[in-house]
Motif scaffolding. Structure first.
Motif: not given
Length: 182
Positions: A36-43, A109-114, A128-134
């Motif tokens: 999943g791309d949770y940063a985009t989903w949350a945004a 570490s592979t992006g499964m975080k929200l 609502t904005t979310t962090p990028s993957d960094d």
């Protein structure tokens, strides 16, 4: 009289949704997966106090509520709350940032975080904005102190769904009674 009754029924049904907030299914139809791309989903969502997050996942995953520091460093061993079982509902009770990660080794570490920012329903212009993957970015600051919301159910949200069903049931019973009284 019939028009008044229909109007009252519609008002009661519509009020049910606003009284209980919105249920956000994390990852939409894909659910909580390591693809999943949770940063985009949350945004693309606005999270208000009173809303819920619904995590749906397979047995190889879980949901940990974690601190910002642990989110930034993908540390899941210090979880504030931890859930397993395939379905988890988290109630958003307080405004402020919240952080989640899968506790399975390597998934965070592979992006499964929200990361989300919960806003008060009285807020005029929620953003609502979310962090990028960094690992060095975080959700925006809020007007209130950043506090963690403790989820109330670990069973998949059955109590939330039961409450909604009860309100709708009472509405369907009380509306005809009101029509007969008029």
């Amino acid at each position: 009289m019939a028009i008044v009754a229909i109007f009252l029924i519609l008002v009661l049904v519509l009020a049910t949704q606003s009284a209980y907030g919105v249920q956000h299914t994390v990852g939409d139809s894909n659910g909580w997966t390591n693809a999943g791309d949770y940063a985009t989903w949350a945004a693309s969502n606005t999270f208000n106090v009173g809303d819920t997050l619904l995590f749906t996942y397979s047995g190889s995953h879980g949901v940990n509520v974690i601190s910002k520091s642990d989110y930034d460093n993908c540390v899941t061993s210090n979880a504030l709350d931890s859930y397993t079982g395939g379905t988890t509902t988290i109630n958003l009770k307080q405004p402020g940032p919240m952080y989640f990660a899968c506790p399975t080794f390597g998934h965070c570490s592979t992006g499964m975080k929200l990361a989300i920012n919960v806003v008060s329903q009285s807020s005029n212009s929620p953003t609502t904005t979310t962090p990028s993957d960094d690992n060095n970015s975080s959700p925006p600051s809020t007007t209130g102190p950043p506090t963690q919301s403790k989820p109330t159910t670990k069973d998949g949200g059955g109590s939330t769904n039961n409450a909604k069903a009860m309100v709708v049931g009472f509405s369907l019973i009380l509306a005809p009674l009101f029509v007969f009284m008029c």
